[in-house]
Design a protein around this motif. Sequence first.
Motif, PDB file in Angstrom:
ATOM      1  N   ASP A  30      43.589  32.232  44.599  1.00 13.37           N
ATOM      2  CA  ASP A  30      43.970  31.902  43.319  1.00 13.37           C
ATOM      3  C   ASP A  30      44.021  33.405  43.174  1.00 13.37           C
ATOM      4  O   ASP A  30      44.906  33.962  41.845  1.00 13.37           O
ATOM      5  CB  ASP A  30      44.027  31.168  42.107  1.00 13.37           C
ATOM      6  CG  ASP A  30      44.436  29.677  42.933  1.00 13.37           C
ATOM      7  OD1 ASP A  30      45.514  29.896  43.290  1.00 13.37           O
ATOM      8  OD2 ASP A  30      43.931  28.496  42.536  1.00 13.37           O
ATOM      9  N   GLN A  43      45.622  36.246  44.694  1.00 11.37           N
ATOM     10  CA  GLN A  43      47.168  36.430  44.060  1.00 11.37           C
ATOM     11  C   GLN A  43      47.985  36.881  42.692  1.00 11.37           C
ATOM     12  O   GLN A  43      48.599  37.231  42.609  1.00 11.37           O
ATOM     13  CB  GLN A  43      47.846  35.371  44.426  1.00 11.37           C
ATOM     14  CG  GLN A  43      49.343  34.513  44.144  1.00 11.37           C
ATOM     15  CD  GLN A  43      50.105  35.803  45.176  1.00 11.37           C
ATOM     16  OE1 GLN A  43      49.683  36.002  46.342  1.00 11.37           O
ATOM     17  NE2 GLN A  43      50.778  36.545  44.573  1.00 11.37           N
ATOM     18  N   GLU A  44      46.881  36.422  42.058  1.00 16.35           N
ATOM     19  CA  GLU A  44      46.764  36.926  39.992  1.00 16.35           C
ATOM     20  C   GLU A  44      46.914  38.630  40.581  1.00 16.35           C
ATOM     21  O   GLU A  44      47.389  38.924  39.744  1.00 16.35           O
ATOM     22  CB  GLU A  44      45.076  36.513  39.634  1.00 16.35           C
ATOM     23  CG  GLU A  44      45.510  37.107  38.040  1.00 16.35           C
ATOM     24  CD  GLU A  44      46.916  36.921  37.074  1.00 16.35           C
ATOM     25  OE1 GLU A  44      47.042  36.955  36.407  1.00 16.35           O
ATOM     26  OE2 GLU A  44      48.025  36.203  37.792  1.00 16.35           O
ATOM     27  N   THR A  94      38.409  33.758  45.370  1.00 14.10           N
ATOM     28  CA  THR A  94      39.225  32.945  45.581  1.00 14.10           C
ATOM     29  C   THR A  94      41.264  33.476  45.710  1.00 14.10           C
ATOM     30  O   THR A  94      41.690  34.188  45.328  1.00 14.10           O
ATOM     31  CB  THR A  94      38.943  31.860  44.547  1.00 14.10           C
ATOM     32  OG1 THR A  94      39.521  32.516  42.918  1.00 14.10           O
ATOM     33  CG2 THR A  94      38.162  31.292  44.024  1.00 14.10           C
TER      34      THR A  94
END
Length: 259
Positions: A191, A194-195, A189
């Motif tokens: 997110d 990006q993490e 995903t």
Amino acid sequence: MSNAAEQQYAEQGIVYLDPKMRIKNYWTQRSHSFAELRVRELNSIMADRWLREIAKYIPAGGQLRILDIGTGTGFFAFLLSSLGHRVTGIDLTPSMIQEAKEIGQTLHSSAQFRVMDAEKLLFADESFDMVISRNLTWTLPHPQEAYREWQRVLKPGGLLLNFDGNYGKADFTGKGEKLPENHAHKQITGDLMQECEVIKDQLEISYHVRPAWDVTALGEAGFEQIRLDFGISKRIYIEKDEFYNPTPLFCIAATKNQI
């Protein structure tokens, strides 16, 4: 992490966790899909390619006691135990180790697995003939401490094989090389991706020139006969498939001092 990056994340309202807790949380979320990918890799031509690369450094015929650090779901541990070696795989993330144990039961593998910090090993001095690692060092908050620990648990003359890449300079957000639709990065995903970028930017090792930094750190940790191989990716990742790694790997082979 740079001051600019720290300010940027602060402005975005990102709450900082202990780096290792944050890393563990990230890999916990990825552990099941990661396990599925590694099982497919074990059953592909990739397994033979990795074994050929490893075989360049270890003698044939003898049984070695091997520590697979950052084992994830056990890829190297299963390959090496299938050759008759006594292998222990460790990982910081409990869900990764649970996945490895379940795969091991299916394979009837002799490999053993434990949850453990790569920077604080719970083994006695000179316990292993060989330490091996794949795509781990770039995730460590204190890699020089890790190298000292890895040297400590090796027997005199023992071998370290570290396969890693300059992931600190890589962009995981999909703006770089075009990847096939079934590639692992396509299944993560936005997110989570990006993490991964945020974690990477917090780690000091992301700002070192590698593997030059590693060579110096390994020498200071008590390794000698340090050899580098920059051709590993060309021999392993021939097809641009789901296993393909867009970040070029290097292999560091180092021997613990005999004294």
